[in-house]
Design an enzyme around this catalytic site. Sequence first.
Site, PDB file in Angstrom:
ATOM      1  N   ASP A   9       0.852  -1.199   0.000  1.00 50.90           N
ATOM      2  CA  ASP A   9       0.000   0.000   0.000  1.00 50.90           C
ATOM      3  C   ASP A   9       0.887   1.247   0.000  1.00 50.90           C
ATOM      4  OD1 ASP A   9      -2.991   0.872   1.905  1.00 50.90           O
ATOM      5  OD2 ASP A   9      -1.757   2.120   0.598  1.00 50.90           O
TER       6      ASP A   9
ATOM      7  N   ASP B  96      -3.547   2.056  -5.478  1.00 56.17           N
ATOM      8  CA  ASP B  96      -2.282   2.065  -4.732  1.00 56.17           C
ATOM      9  C   ASP B  96      -2.130   0.880  -3.787  1.00 56.17           C
ATOM     10  OD1 ASP B  96      -3.892   2.763  -2.498  1.00 56.17           O
ATOM     11  OD2 ASP B  96      -2.236   3.923  -1.651  1.00 56.17           O
ATOM     12  N   GLU B  97      -2.926  -0.151  -4.000  1.00 55.65           N
ATOM     13  CA  GLU B  97      -2.989  -1.217  -3.001  1.00 55.65           C
ATOM     14  C   GLU B  97      -3.228  -2.577  -3.667  1.00 55.65           C
ATOM     15  OE1 GLU B  97      -5.989  -1.844   0.671  1.00 55.65           O
ATOM     16  OE2 GLU B  97      -6.062   0.079  -0.341  1.00 55.65           O
TER      17      GLU B  97
END
Length: 398
Positions: free
Chosen positions: A9, A103-104
Site C-alpha cells: 500500500d 495504490d494497493e
Amino acid sequence: MRRWIMHVDMDAFYASVEQRDNPEYRGRPVIVGGLSSRGVVATASYEARKLGVHSAMSIVKAKELCPDGIYLRPRFAVYHAISEQVHEIMHRYTPYIEPLSLDEAFLDVTGLHGQFTGPYALGKAIKDDIWKATGLIASVGVAPNKYLAKLASDIKKPNGLVVIPYGQEAQFVAPLPVKRLWGVGRHMEKRLQAAGFYTIGQLAALPHEGALKSIVGNQAKRLYDMARGIDERPVEYERQIHSIGNELTYEHDLEDSEVIDREWYYFAHKVAKRLRQHNLKGRTIAIKVRFNDFETISRQKRIEIATDSEETLYRVGMMLYNKLNINKPIRLLGLTVSDFAETWGQTSLFEEETSQEDLAKAVDGLEAKFGEGIVMKGALWERANQQKREEENHNETI
Ligand code: DCP
Ligand code: MG
C-alpha cells in the site's frame, strides 16, 4: 507449503506523488482533493495528517485545521501511470496479484521467500524496487493470510515493513482494538464495546463464536476466526489472457475455396466478438491450417494498430491463407489474436474503422439480446443455412 500473503500500500499516495514532482512541497502539508466549497479531501500528506486532516473530510474543514496547507487537484492520469509501474514490479515477483485500488494490492508470495533470506527480505526487495522505479514509498505487510497482511502493512505506516510470523497470529492481534478487525465499522465497534469487547483478544478468548451471534449476527464466525488470526480467503488474482482464438475440426474435409473463404469470415466474426467481450485488441493475427494427412501449418502477421474488427481479422487471415497455395483437403482451421493492447481510452486513427467498430458493437448488442446470428452478414448467413454446425469440435482458446 505454508501460504504467505503480502499486502502493498503506497503511503499518502496522491499527496506523495505531488511532493515527488514538486520538491518545494516536500516536508509541507499537502492536501489533494476537490477544491470547490463542496469538495472533499482525497488524501493528505502525513504532515497534514498531524494537524488532523484526513481522507473524506470536507475541504472547508481541512482549511480550518490547516490554513497554510498546499491544496491541489488530483492528476489521475499520473496516478494511473504510476499504479501500472508498481503493478509491473509486483509482476516480476508473482502473477498472483489482487489489486484493491490504484495504490494497493494483495500478492500471494507462497514459496517465493525461499529465494530471499525470508519473508522480511522479500518484502524489503519489493519495497526497494518500488522506491527505485517510482521514487515513492510503499508500506508492506507479509503474513500467513490476507487479513493479517493488510494489518501488517498498515500498522507501521508510513514507510512500514512488518512480517507476522506463523505461530504469532493470535498474539499479534490480541492487544488491538476491535475496530482493527476487517469489516468492523463504527456501528459494530459500538455494539461490541457495549457487550464488553474492547480488544480483539477478548473476542478470541471466547470458547466459540455462538456468543457473538446476538451482537454481530451472521458476521460472528468471520469475526471470531479473524480474532484468532484465521482468514482462509484466497488472493483473487486476475487471470491474464494472452490470446483469444477459435478453431474447428470439420466432419468433412474442406476443398471448395468459396466455403473456405466463408469459414475465415466466420472465425473473424467469432474471434472479434470475443475480443470485444474482453475489451481487448490485438496486434498479432495467426492462422492454423491442418490437412487431412495431419500436416499442420501456422502463419502469423503483426499489424500496426491493435484491432478487434472482424473486417481486419478476415482480411489478414485471408491474406495469410492465400499465401499458402494450398492443394490438399483441409481438416481444421483456426484463427487466433494475441499481443494485446489496452483498449480503454484508445481511439482509432481512422474514421472508417471507428464506424466499423460502432457497427460491431451494435451487432454484439443485438446478438446478446436475440441470440447469435440475428444480424448476419451475407457470408455468415449462407454458412448457417448450409451446414449443420460442428459445435462439438469447436474450440475456444484463451
Ligand atoms: N482516496 C480517495 N478518497 C478516499 C480515500 C482514498 O480519493 N476516501 C484516494 C487518495 C489516496 C488513494 O486513494 O491517495 C489511496 O488511498 P489510501 O487509503 O491507501 O490512502 P493513502 O495512500 O493516501 O494513505 P495511506 O495509505 O498512507 O494511509
Ligand atoms: Mg495508500
